[in-house]
Design a protein around this motif. Structure first.
Motif, PDB file in Angstrom:
ATOM      1  N   TYR A 146      46.712  40.340  36.989  1.00  0.00           N
ATOM      2  CA  TYR A 146      45.412  40.509  36.332  1.00  0.00           C
ATOM      3  C   TYR A 146      44.609  39.211  36.391  1.00  0.00           C
ATOM      4  N   GLN A 147      45.303  38.093  36.280  1.00  0.00           N
ATOM      5  CA  GLN A 147      44.621  36.804  36.411  1.00  0.00           C
ATOM      6  C   GLN A 147      43.933  36.707  37.775  1.00  0.00           C
ATOM      7  N   LYS A 148      44.601  37.206  38.803  1.00  0.00           N
ATOM      8  CA  LYS A 148      44.049  37.219  40.160  1.00  0.00           C
ATOM      9  C   LYS A 148      42.781  38.082  40.226  1.00  0.00           C
ATOM     10  N   LEU A 149      42.790  39.224  39.529  1.00  0.00           N
ATOM     11  CA  LEU A 149      41.605  40.094  39.508  1.00  0.00           C
ATOM     12  C   LEU A 149      40.448  39.418  38.773  1.00  0.00           C
ATOM     13  N   VAL A 150      40.762  38.758  37.664  1.00  0.00           N
ATOM     14  CA  VAL A 150      39.719  38.047  36.905  1.00  0.00           C
ATOM     15  C   VAL A 150      39.080  36.971  37.770  1.00  0.00           C
ATOM     16  N   HIS A 151      39.900  36.242  38.513  1.00  0.00           N
ATOM     17  CA  HIS A 151      39.389  35.175  39.380  1.00  0.00           C
ATOM     18  C   HIS A 151      38.477  35.746  40.470  1.00  0.00           C
ATOM     19  N   ALA A 152      38.893  36.838  41.092  1.00  0.00           N
ATOM     20  CA  ALA A 152      38.084  37.455  42.148  1.00  0.00           C
ATOM     21  C   ALA A 152      36.750  37.947  41.597  1.00  0.00           C
ATOM     22  N   VAL A 158      30.947  38.886  38.265  1.00  0.00           N
ATOM     23  CA  VAL A 158      31.124  40.184  37.616  1.00  0.00           C
ATOM     24  C   VAL A 158      31.874  39.970  36.304  1.00  0.00           C
ATOM     25  N   LYS A 159      31.359  40.522  35.220  1.00  0.00           N
ATOM     26  CA  LYS A 159      31.968  40.353  33.901  1.00  0.00           C
ATOM     27  C   LYS A 159      33.234  41.212  33.786  1.00  0.00           C
ATOM     28  N   VAL A 160      34.319  40.613  33.281  1.00  0.00           N
ATOM     29  CA  VAL A 160      35.582  41.331  33.104  1.00  0.00           C
ATOM     30  C   VAL A 160      35.876  41.507  31.618  1.00  0.00           C
ATOM     31  N   LEU A 161      36.151  42.764  31.221  1.00  0.00           N
ATOM     32  CA  LEU A 161      36.594  43.078  29.874  1.00  0.00           C
ATOM     33  C   LEU A 161      38.078  43.403  29.975  1.00  0.00           C
ATOM     34  N   ALA A 162      38.924  42.572  29.392  1.00  0.00           N
ATOM     35  CA  ALA A 162      40.374  42.714  29.556  1.00  0.00           C
ATOM     36  C   ALA A 162      41.013  43.221  28.270  1.00  0.00           C
ATOM     37  N   ASP A 163      41.757  44.323  28.392  1.00  0.00           N
ATOM     38  CA  ASP A 163      42.472  44.885  27.248  1.00  0.00           C
ATOM     39  C   ASP A 163      43.924  45.089  27.653  1.00  0.00           C
ATOM     40  N   THR A 164      44.685  44.015  27.566  1.00  0.00           N
ATOM     41  CA  THR A 164      46.108  44.066  27.854  1.00  0.00           C
ATOM     42  C   THR A 164      46.807  43.186  26.824  1.00  0.00           C
ATOM     43  N   SER A 165      48.120  43.093  26.924  1.00  0.00           N
ATOM     44  CA  SER A 165      48.851  42.335  25.905  1.00  0.00           C
ATOM     45  C   SER A 165      50.061  41.660  26.530  1.00  0.00           C
ATOM     46  N   GLY A 166      50.820  40.965  25.681  1.00  0.00           N
ATOM     47  CA  GLY A 166      52.055  40.344  26.151  1.00  0.00           C
ATOM     48  C   GLY A 166      51.817  39.317  27.241  1.00  0.00           C
ATOM     49  N   GLU A 167      52.721  39.291  28.218  1.00  0.00           N
ATOM     50  CA  GLU A 167      52.676  38.278  29.262  1.00  0.00           C
ATOM     51  C   GLU A 167      51.445  38.413  30.156  1.00  0.00           C
ATOM     52  N   SER A 168      50.980  39.647  30.382  1.00  0.00           N
ATOM     53  CA  SER A 168      49.769  39.833  31.201  1.00  0.00           C
ATOM     54  C   SER A 168      48.575  39.125  30.570  1.00  0.00           C
ATOM     55  N   ARG A 170      48.758  36.596  28.365  1.00  0.00           N
ATOM     56  CA  ARG A 170      49.024  35.152  28.410  1.00  0.00           C
ATOM     57  C   ARG A 170      48.630  34.576  29.766  1.00  0.00           C
ATOM     58  N   GLN A 171      48.969  35.283  30.830  1.00  0.00           N
ATOM     59  CA  GLN A 171      48.641  34.814  32.171  1.00  0.00           C
ATOM     60  C   GLN A 171      47.130  34.777  32.397  1.00  0.00           C
TER      61      GLN A 171
END
Length: 313
Positions: A146-152, A158-168, A170-171
């Motif tokens: 997911y970090q890779k997707l945010v960077h791209a 492009v604005k990213v809205l991230a809704d995940t948890s745990g290690e994803s 954190r990364q």
């Protein structure tokens, strides 16, 4: 256009039973099967609100074909990467006021399939203004995917809205490029920070959100269930209070909150309006039997009754 990412979609199967009998046959004629996964809940709610949305992710086998067909039936645009292994089932048995779930781990996605998806994602960024990333990663993906997707996305502004948890999550937070928004609930925030919070001491949540870990993130919305939310936009904090409603099915309300925010952002709503529309969408979802659906009329009614107050510091 809003692009929604679902990296481990499922067929959500619901079996309502008056009584769950163990070690014998249970019969029901009220089976419900829907295209599931947090990102697809987001997709449907944006679609219900009239937003321009496209779903992407990975799909495989007969289950993947079913999911694609379900989206097609309701006119939702999609561009998924095919994978060899079968997409998963998520089973919910509704019995005696309880919900017992059986969740498959899902497919393992090969390195070649991951590369194919990433190339497709970069193509979709050319058309997108907003991307939502929701839920878990299928097996095979590295935890920093997911970090890779945010960077791209950041490279294409492009604005990213991230809704995940745990290690994803954190990364994502460790990455050089930050998402535009994250939306942890209180439990997820506690897990992330290793710290307990109380609704009676919201100033402790404010202090936590001001930590260097969250630097560079424009929006943080911490959902508090029926207590509403506390949000941070740039350096300002807001308390969002919601009215009481009759809850029918709360599953997917967090996804609907993301959907409401994405839709509001696409409509260039201001800070207060964004907080109202995202919470209104979450509330409206909780009033529907089907997960990941809203009635726009209910959303508008809730919008009018939600209170947003800036917290003076």
């Amino acid at each position: 256009m809003i692009v929604t990412v679902t990296m481990n979609p499922s067929i959500d199967i619901s079996y309502p039973l008056e009584t769950l009998k163990i070690d014998t046959v249970n019969r029901t004629n009220q089976v419900s099967k829907t295209a599931g996964g947090k990102g697809l809940n987001v997709t449907r709610v944006i679609h219900d609100l009239g937003g321009d949305v496209l779903a992407t992710g990975v799909l495989g086998g007969f289950h993947g074909a079913f999911i694609a067909e379900e989206l097609k039936k309701v006119g939702i645009k999609q561009d998924f990467t095919p994978i060899k292994e079968e997409s998963r089932d998520s089973i919910a048995i509704l019995h005696e006021g309880n919900q017992t779930e059986i969740l498959e781990a899902g497919p393992t996605v090969s390195a070649e399939e991951q590369t194919a998806f990433f190339e497709k994602f970069k193509e979709l960024l050319q058309k997108a203004t907003i991307v939502t990333i929701s839920g878990s990663l299928a097996k095979g993906f590295p935890q920093n995917f997911y970090q890779k997707l945010v960077h791209a996305a950041a490279e294409q502004e492009v604005k990213v809205l991230a809704d995940t948890s745990g290690e994803s999550l954190r990364q994502i937070l460790k990455g050089e490029q930050k998402p535009y928004l994250i939306k942890p609930n209180l439990e997820e925030l506690e897990d992330l920070l290793g710290q307990k919070f109380s609704l009676e001491k919201l100033e402790e949540i404010q202090a936590a959100l001001a930590q260097p870990l969250f630097e560079g993130i424009e929006w943080i919305v911490v959902s508090l269930g029926k207590a509403g939310a506390i949000a941070k936009h740039q350096d300002a904090f807001y308390r969002v209070t919601i009215p009481s409603i009759q809850v029918v099915n709360p599953v997917g309300s967090g996804d609907s909150t993301i959907a409401g925010f994405a839709y509001g952002l696409s409509q260039r709503m201001n800070t207060e309006e964004l907080l109202k529309i995202c919470m209104a969408a979450g509330m409206a979802n909780a009033q529907e039997k089907k997960t990941g659906h809203v009635d726009p009329i209910n959303v508008q009614q809730h919008f009018e009754n939600i209170e947003v107050k800036k917290i003076e510091q």
